[in-house]
Each structure stands twice: as structure tokens, then as C-alpha cells.
Scaffold this motif. Structure first.
Motif, PDB file in Angstrom:
ATOM      1  N   MET A  39     -20.370  28.194   6.053  1.00 21.77           N
ATOM      2  CA  MET A  39     -21.120  27.681   4.929  1.00 21.77           C
ATOM      3  C   MET A  39     -22.554  27.379   5.386  1.00 21.77           C
ATOM      4  SD  MET A  39     -20.325  26.868   1.757  1.00 21.77           S
ATOM      5  CE  MET A  39     -19.599  25.635   0.770  1.00 21.77           C
ATOM      6  N   TYR A  40     -23.509  27.731   4.572  1.00 19.12           N
ATOM      7  CA  TYR A  40     -24.924  27.504   4.852  1.00 19.12           C
ATOM      8  C   TYR A  40     -25.445  26.357   3.985  1.00 19.12           C
ATOM      9  CZ  TYR A  40     -25.080  32.057   7.175  1.00 19.12           C
ATOM     10  OH  TYR A  40     -24.876  33.119   8.023  1.00 19.12           O
ATOM     11  N   THR A  41     -26.434  25.658   4.496  1.00 15.16           N
ATOM     12  CA  THR A  41     -27.151  24.653   3.725  1.00 15.16           C
ATOM     13  C   THR A  41     -28.342  25.345   3.078  1.00 15.16           C
ATOM     14  OG1 THR A  41     -26.529  22.939   5.305  1.00 15.16           O
ATOM     15  CG2 THR A  41     -28.411  22.471   3.861  1.00 15.16           C
ATOM     16  N   VAL A  42     -28.614  25.004   1.827  1.00 11.04           N
ATOM     17  CA  VAL A  42     -29.757  25.584   1.115  1.00 11.04           C
ATOM     18  C   VAL A  42     -30.859  24.528   1.043  1.00 11.04           C
ATOM     19  CG1 VAL A  42     -30.574  26.569  -1.057  1.00 11.04           C
ATOM     20  CG2 VAL A  42     -28.293  27.136  -0.215  1.00 11.04           C
ATOM     21  N   GLY A  43     -32.039  24.881   1.542  1.00  7.48           N
ATOM     22  CA  GLY A  43     -33.188  23.990   1.508  1.00  7.48           C
ATOM     23  C   GLY A  43     -34.283  24.566   0.632  1.00  7.48           C
ATOM     24  N   LYS A  44     -35.180  23.678   0.193  1.00 10.86           N
ATOM     25  CA  LYS A  44     -36.302  24.135  -0.630  1.00 10.86           C
ATOM     26  C   LYS A  44     -37.426  23.114  -0.555  1.00 10.86           C
ATOM     27  CE  LYS A  44     -33.801  22.646  -4.803  1.00 10.86           C
ATOM     28  NZ  LYS A  44     -33.301  21.489  -4.188  1.00 10.86           N
ATOM     29  N   SER A  45     -38.624  23.570  -0.813  1.00 11.62           N
ATOM     30  CA  SER A  45     -39.814  22.721  -0.773  1.00 11.62           C
ATOM     31  C   SER A  45     -40.081  22.114  -2.151  1.00 11.62           C
ATOM     32  CB  SER A  45     -41.025  23.548  -0.341  1.00 11.62           C
ATOM     33  OG  SER A  45     -41.317  24.513  -1.342  1.00 11.62           O
ATOM     34  N   LYS A  46     -41.074  21.229  -2.204  1.00  9.75           N
ATOM     35  CA  LYS A  46     -41.500  20.667  -3.497  1.00  9.75           C
ATOM     36  C   LYS A  46     -42.011  21.759  -4.419  1.00  9.75           C
ATOM     37  CE  LYS A  46     -43.548  16.506  -1.939  1.00  9.75           C
ATOM     38  NZ  LYS A  46     -44.613  15.519  -2.161  1.00  9.75           N
ATOM     39  N   GLN A  47     -42.711  22.728  -3.860  1.00 12.52           N
ATOM     40  CA  GLN A  47     -43.236  23.842  -4.651  1.00 12.52           C
ATOM     41  C   GLN A  47     -42.081  24.614  -5.302  1.00 12.52           C
ATOM     42  OE1 GLN A  47     -45.547  26.672  -2.435  1.00 12.52           O
ATOM     43  NE2 GLN A  47     -45.772  28.045  -4.168  1.00 12.52           N
ATOM     44  N   VAL A  48     -41.023  24.854  -4.561  1.00 12.55           N
ATOM     45  CA  VAL A  48     -39.862  25.552  -5.116  1.00 12.55           C
ATOM     46  C   VAL A  48     -39.178  24.676  -6.166  1.00 12.55           C
ATOM     47  CG1 VAL A  48     -37.567  26.474  -4.567  1.00 12.55           C
ATOM     48  CG2 VAL A  48     -39.523  27.050  -3.128  1.00 12.55           C
ATOM     49  N   ASP A  49     -39.109  23.372  -5.919  1.00 12.05           N
ATOM     50  CA  ASP A  49     -38.557  22.466  -6.939  1.00 12.05           C
ATOM     51  C   ASP A  49     -39.322  22.598  -8.254  1.00 12.05           C
ATOM     52  OD1 ASP A  49     -36.445  21.349  -5.502  1.00 12.05           O
ATOM     53  OD2 ASP A  49     -37.667  19.688  -4.735  1.00 12.05           O
ATOM     54  N   GLU A  50     -40.639  22.711  -8.178  1.00 12.24           N
ATOM     55  CA  GLU A  50     -41.461  22.882  -9.381  1.00 12.24           C
ATOM     56  C   GLU A  50     -41.170  24.218 -10.065  1.00 12.24           C
ATOM     57  OE1 GLU A  50     -45.479  22.369  -8.018  1.00 12.24           O
ATOM     58  OE2 GLU A  50     -45.169  20.246  -7.579  1.00 12.24           O
TER      59      GLU A  50
END
Length: 84
Positions: A1-12
Motif C-alpha cells: 500500500m502506498y501513501t498519497v501526498g499532495k501540496s497546497k497547490q494540488v489541494d486548490e
């Protein structure tokens, strides 16, 4: 299983998705946790590279670009685009 990460820009970018795209987006994030290498290579001439893309939504209206950091079992979403 992988963890999925994202930046504030991707959150927007995710916040900007239309309501009808959200179930398909959620589906593709589950896919990224389980089988991120099954996405399409970002560059066709480098099919084994860790930078990948995956479409989502009706007719592939959405596109996620992501980077797999294998040693950390991490998938970092770089960009989310909606063309629908």
C-alpha cells in the motif's frame, strides 16, 4: 500500500473540480494507493520512469500527474487537471 501526498497547490486544484468529478477522483486516489505503477508513463520514451499519469472521470476528462517515490512507498500528486 502506498501513501498519497499532495501540496497546497494540488489541494486548490482538487477544490476547483466540479462536483461530478469528485467520485471519480476519489476512485483514482484509491488506485494510486494500490497500483500506481499501472498508470501511464509521463514520457513514452521512458516507460519505467516514476513520473506517471492517470485519467479519471467520464471519457477521461480528468488527468492526474504524479511521482512515485518507491523507497518511501509514497505517491506524490503533482497536478490535477479537469478538461470536462
Amino acid at each position: 500500500m502506498y501513501t498519497v501526498g499532495k501540496s497546497k497547490q494540488v489541494d486548490e486544484q482538487i477544490t476547483g473540480l466540479p462536483a461530478e468529478a469528485l467520485p471519480a477522483f476519489h476512485e483514482v486516489t484509491v488506485f494510486l494507493q494500490v497500483a500506481p505503477w499501472n498508470g501511464n508513463p509521463f514520457l513514452g520514451e521512458r516507460p519505467d520512469a516514476p513520473m506517471r499519469t492517470q485519467t479519471f472521470g467520464d471519457g477521461g476528462s480528468g488527468l492526474i500527474t504524479y511521482l512515485i517515490v518507491e523507497y518511501r512507498r509514497l505517491v506524490e500528486i503533482i497536478q490535477v487537471a479537469w478538461y470536462g
